[in-house]
Design a protein around this motif. Structure first.
Motif, mmCIF file in Angstrom:
data_model
loop_
_atom_site.group_PDB
_atom_site.id
_atom_site.type_symbol
_atom_site.label_atom_id
_atom_site.label_comp_id
_atom_site.label_asym_id
_atom_site.label_seq_id
_atom_site.Cartn_x
_atom_site.Cartn_y
_atom_site.Cartn_z
ATOM 1 N N THR A 68 77.939 16.593 -8.949
ATOM 2 C CA THR A 68 78.806 16.805 -8.393
ATOM 3 C C THR A 68 79.139 16.522 -6.767
ATOM 4 O O THR A 68 80.023 16.071 -6.623
ATOM 5 N N TRP A 117 79.920 13.141 -5.491
ATOM 6 C CA TRP A 117 81.644 12.843 -5.720
ATOM 7 C C TRP A 117 82.197 13.260 -4.847
ATOM 8 O O TRP A 117 83.230 12.913 -3.892
ATOM 9 N N LEU A 137 81.892 11.927 -1.147
ATOM 10 C CA LEU A 137 82.558 10.824 -1.156
ATOM 11 C C LEU A 137 83.949 11.333 -0.860
ATOM 12 O O LEU A 137 84.284 10.264 -0.122
ATOM 13 N N ILE A 138 84.520 11.676 -1.846
ATOM 14 C CA ILE A 138 86.341 12.108 -1.878
ATOM 15 C C ILE A 138 86.567 12.508 -0.241
ATOM 16 O O ILE A 138 87.683 11.769 0.719
#
Length: 172
Positions: free
Chosen positions: A41, A44, A47-48
């Motif tokens: 997880t 991601w 990244l966000i």
């Protein structure tokens, strides 16, 4: 009264604190599957968060431009008459963008803290670090929930005002 009697109103006891990674059959262990899912997880989430900070920077630059444009319109910039009516609208739009910029920054910061807590948990494998990671995740979703409810309320108010304005305008 016997000491072996369970008190129905007593706080439940658990031995989860202090457990570490392993395949313990007691159900209280932090398994390698849990660690693996959080490890998968993290990229991601990171990244966000990074994309959110980039958009925040771009929105901040745009907000400054909007404020300068609104100020120029209010002060009578080159080729504009002094005190043009649209300047106030532009400044209002700038305030809205400023609020959105702050919200994007806070949301991105919550995600960055969550990603950092996942990294610490994966490195240590302790229940305390897992709890910290889940706390950051819960804070993020609480913020998103509050903002969602606030958005719904604002949309309803805008619809009521719009319908009321249309009805009042049509009556005259």
């Amino acid at each position: 009264m016997s000491s072996n009697v369970n008190d129905a109103f007593a706080t439940p006891k658990s031995d989860v604190a202090g457990t570490t990674i392993g395949n313990n059959n007691s159900g209280n262990a932090i398994t390698t599957g849990i660690v693996d899912q959080l490890k998968r997880t993290r990229p991601w989430v990171l990244l966000i968060s990074i994309v959110g900070f980039i958009f925040t920077a771009l929105m901040a630059i745009g907000t400054v431009g909007i404020f300068f444009g609104g100020g120029a319109a209010m002060m009578g910039g080159p080729g504009m008459p002094r005190g043009i009516g649209g300047g106030g609208l532009i400044i209002g739009m700038g305030v809205m963008y400023l609020i959105m910029t702050i919200l994007y920054f806070v949301i991105s910061l919550f995600l960055l803290k969550y990603a950092g807590a996942i990294k610490r948990f994966v490195a240590s494998g302790t229940a305390q670090d897992m709890e910290a990671a889940l706390k950051h995740q819960a804070s993020f979703w609480k913020l998103i929930g509050i903002l969602t409810l606030l958005t719904i309320v604002i949309m309803i108010v805008m619809m009521v005002v719009g319908i009321g304005g249309a009805l009042m305008g049509g009556a005259f």
